[in-house]
Design a protein around this motif. Structure first.
Motif, short mmCIF file in Angstrom:
data_model
loop_
_atom_site.label_atom_id
_atom_site.label_comp_id
_atom_site.label_asym_id
_atom_site.label_seq_id
_atom_site.Cartn_x
_atom_site.Cartn_y
_atom_site.Cartn_z
N PRO A 1 0.84 -1.22 -0.07
CA PRO A 1 0.02 -0.02 -0.01
C PRO A 1 0.96 1.37 -0.07
N ASP A 2 0.44 2.37 -0.66
CA ASP A 2 1.07 3.40 -0.81
C ASP A 2 1.58 3.95 0.48
N ASP A 3 0.76 4.05 1.25
CA ASP A 3 1.17 4.61 2.78
C ASP A 3 2.23 3.76 3.40
N SER A 4 2.56 2.69 2.98
CA SER A 4 3.62 1.97 3.67
C SER A 4 4.94 2.19 2.91
N VAL A 5 5.00 2.74 1.90
CA VAL A 5 6.10 2.82 0.98
C VAL A 5 7.13 4.07 1.54
N LEU A 6 8.24 4.10 1.89
CA LEU A 6 9.00 5.14 2.22
C LEU A 6 8.88 6.13 1.30
N THR A 7 8.85 7.51 1.67
CA THR A 7 8.84 8.57 0.92
C THR A 7 10.20 8.88 0.30
N ASP A 8 10.43 9.88 -0.39
CA ASP A 8 11.61 10.01 -1.02
C ASP A 8 12.44 10.51 0.26
N ASP A 9 12.01 11.70 0.90
CA ASP A 9 12.76 12.17 2.23
C ASP A 9 13.02 10.97 3.16
N THR B 1 14.06 -2.52 2.63
CA THR B 1 13.05 -2.60 1.72
C THR B 1 12.32 -1.35 1.37
N ALA B 2 11.41 -1.38 0.17
CA ALA B 2 10.86 -0.11 -0.12
C ALA B 2 9.60 0.37 1.11
N ASP B 3 9.50 -0.57 1.97
CA ASP B 3 8.53 -0.06 3.24
C ASP B 3 9.19 -0.01 4.38
N GLY B 4 10.71 0.33 4.32
CA GLY B 4 11.58 0.54 5.52
C GLY B 4 12.07 -0.47 6.29
N GLN B 5 12.02 -1.63 5.97
CA GLN B 5 12.51 -2.71 6.73
C GLN B 5 14.07 -3.08 6.45
N VAL B 6 14.72 -3.12 7.45
CA VAL B 6 16.18 -3.72 7.22
C VAL B 6 16.14 -5.15 7.25
N ARG B 7 16.81 -5.85 6.03
CA ARG B 7 16.91 -7.14 5.94
C ARG B 7 18.52 -7.41 5.82
N ASN B 8 18.95 -8.51 6.89
CA ASN B 8 20.45 -8.46 6.78
C ASN B 8 20.87 -9.61 5.62
N CYS B 9 19.76 -10.21 5.05
CA CYS B 9 20.37 -11.21 4.03
C CYS B 9 19.00 -11.25 3.02
N LEU B 10 19.01 -11.52 1.78
CA LEU B 10 18.17 -11.93 0.94
C LEU B 10 17.14 -13.02 1.64
N PHE B 11 17.76 -13.95 2.22
CA PHE B 11 17.27 -15.07 2.65
C PHE B 11 16.54 -15.03 4.06
N ALA B 12 16.78 -13.88 4.68
CA ALA B 12 16.44 -13.82 6.02
C ALA B 12 15.02 -13.85 6.31
N ARG B 13 14.65 -14.37 7.30
CA ARG B 13 13.33 -14.63 7.72
C ARG B 13 12.79 -13.53 8.73
N GLU B 14 13.77 -12.83 9.16
CA GLU B 14 13.22 -11.67 10.13
C GLU B 14 13.77 -10.25 9.51
N GLU B 15 12.91 -9.14 10.03
CA GLU B 15 13.29 -7.89 9.23
C GLU B 15 12.87 -6.94 10.43
N SER B 16 13.51 -5.97 10.37
CA SER B 16 13.77 -4.77 11.56
C SER B 16 13.04 -3.61 11.07
N ASP B 17 12.00 -3.17 11.67
CA ASP B 17 11.29 -2.04 11.10
C ASP B 17 11.93 -0.50 11.53
N LEU B 18 12.50 -0.17 10.41
CA LEU B 18 13.04 1.37 10.50
C LEU B 18 11.99 2.24 10.53
N ARG B 19 11.04 2.09 9.52
CA ARG B 19 9.98 3.06 9.36
C ARG B 19 9.15 3.40 10.37
N GLY B 20 8.54 2.31 11.05
CA GLY B 20 7.92 2.60 12.34
C GLY B 20 8.70 3.64 13.41
N ALA B 21 9.85 3.42 13.62
CA ALA B 21 10.54 4.07 14.41
C ALA B 21 10.89 5.63 13.76
#
Ligand code: SAM
Ligand code: SF4
Length: 332
Positions: free
Chosen positions: A42-50, A268-288
């Motif tokens: 959804p558009d609002d979950s995608v990080l803005t340019d800023d 990711t486009a919605d602001g999650q850090v992934r430490n590996c292509l195959f990671a099964r966990e992500e860390s949410d930077l967008r929320g913070a």
């Protein structure tokens, strides 16, 4: 000034950031996504340019990121791309800046991207036959890719790399043809083993074309000798073709994993850090970020995310599970 490093528990340090600008795409490569596409973010979950530029700045200024590669989905469909490149370049003139793209529309944008400070492009192209292109990507756009490649060269976005995936029974008989075509035009071709990252979960170890098979097909027509440069953290094993100077690369992610030398981290486009292509966990930077975190707090979260990076992707482990997100949503 860099004060910290994105180091994991195994001593690997991430300096290469892959930033997905969108999960959307204008092709439908069969090894990547289904014909009907996917449920886009959804558009609002995608990080803005800023927001994107801020997170890149935190990565560069506080965490030692030296290289940024924009990807997707298809990064060229992101409207703000040229501006994002310009603002990223302004963070640090020494950053290595590139995009991985299917090159549709690159003919229109290459000069502006170069002017904005982009260094290089990696173009994905699996065949030089228009019919096979249509069969793989489900779109009739081969000529646009060729035009995009030429425009990139004219704009000085080189050395231009071409990434190709071979599919059994589709284009696996075309490896030598693709290499000859690339060499004739001065593009650096690299073959990538197909990975279990497609949305349809259609990958199988038996069906994938292995690096050994790729060598076999190329060696039937060319003489390959190891290239002089050490591989370092670069995933491609490089070979001189018929004595050089042309080279060809093979990225054997599945059969010869290079996880021990990995220096990558993904956003990711919605602001999650992934430490590996195959990671099964992500860390949410967008929320913070949207909750008002400071740069230091964002950097702190990012550092923690790296600590969880696993030693390897484990594709061969009986317990291997494909990540929930497909390649197009992670950022390949
Ligand atoms: N749309 C852009 C493109 O195609 O270059 C950027 C994103 S795409 C996901 C990045 C790279 O991942 C492409 O080179 C593509 O060929 C590759 N790719 C996609 N799915 C793959 C898979 N299942 N195995 C190996 N490579 C894959
Ligand atoms: Fe699109 Fe790239 Fe996936 Fe092909 S590989 S469908 S161009 S994101």
């Amino acid at each position: 000034m860099t004060t910290q490093r994105l180091e994991d528990r195994y001593g690997r340090v991430a300096t290469d950031l892959r930033v997905s600008l969108t999960d959307r795409c204008n092709l439908r490569c069969s090894y990547c996504m289904p014909a009907e596409g996917l449920d886009w973010l959804p558009d609002d979950s995608v990080l803005t340019d800023d927001e994107i530029v801020r997170l890149i700045r935190v990565g560069v200024e506080q965490l030692g990121i030296r290289e940024v590669r924009f990807t997707g989905g298809e990064p060229l469909v992101r409207r703000g791309l040229v501006d994002i490149v310009r603002r990223t370049r302004a963070i640090d003139p020494a950053l290595e800046l590139s995009i991985t793209t299917n090159a549709l529309g690159l003919a229109r944008n290459a000069a502006a991207l170069a002017q904005a400070g982009l260094d290089r492009v990696n173009v994905s192209l699996d065949t030089v036959r228009a019919e096979t292109f249509h069969q793989i990507t489900r779109r009739d756009r081969f000529d646009d890719v060729v035009a995009g490649l030429e425009a990139a060269r004219e704009a000085g976005l080189g050395p231009i790399k071409i990434n190709a995936v071979l599919l059994r029974g589709v284009n696996d008989d075309q490896a030598a043809e693709l290499l000859r075509w690339s060499i004739a035009r001065g593009y650096d071709l690299r073959f990538i083993e197909q990975m279990p990252l497609d949305a349809q979960h259609g990958w199988s170890r038996e069906a994938m074309v292995t690096a050994d098979e790729i060598f076999e097909r190329l060696e039937a027509e060319f003489e390959l000798s190891p290239a002089a440069e050490p591989r370092g953290s670069a995933p491609a094993e490089l070979f001189r073709v018929d004595g050089g100077p042309a080279t060809v690369g093979v990225i054997a992610s599945v059969t010869r994993p290079f996880c021990g030398d990995c220096d990558r981290v993904r956003l990711t486009a919605d602001g999650q850090v992934r430490n590996c292509l195959f990671a099964r966990e992500e860390s949410d930077l967008r929320g913070a970020l949207r909750a008002g975190a400071t740069d230091e707090e964002l950097a702190g979260r990012w550092l923690v995310a790296m600590r969880g990076k696993r030693a390897g992707h484990g594709i061969d482990d009986p317990s291997f599970l494909q990540p929930d997100r497909p390649m197009s949503a992670i950022g390949g």
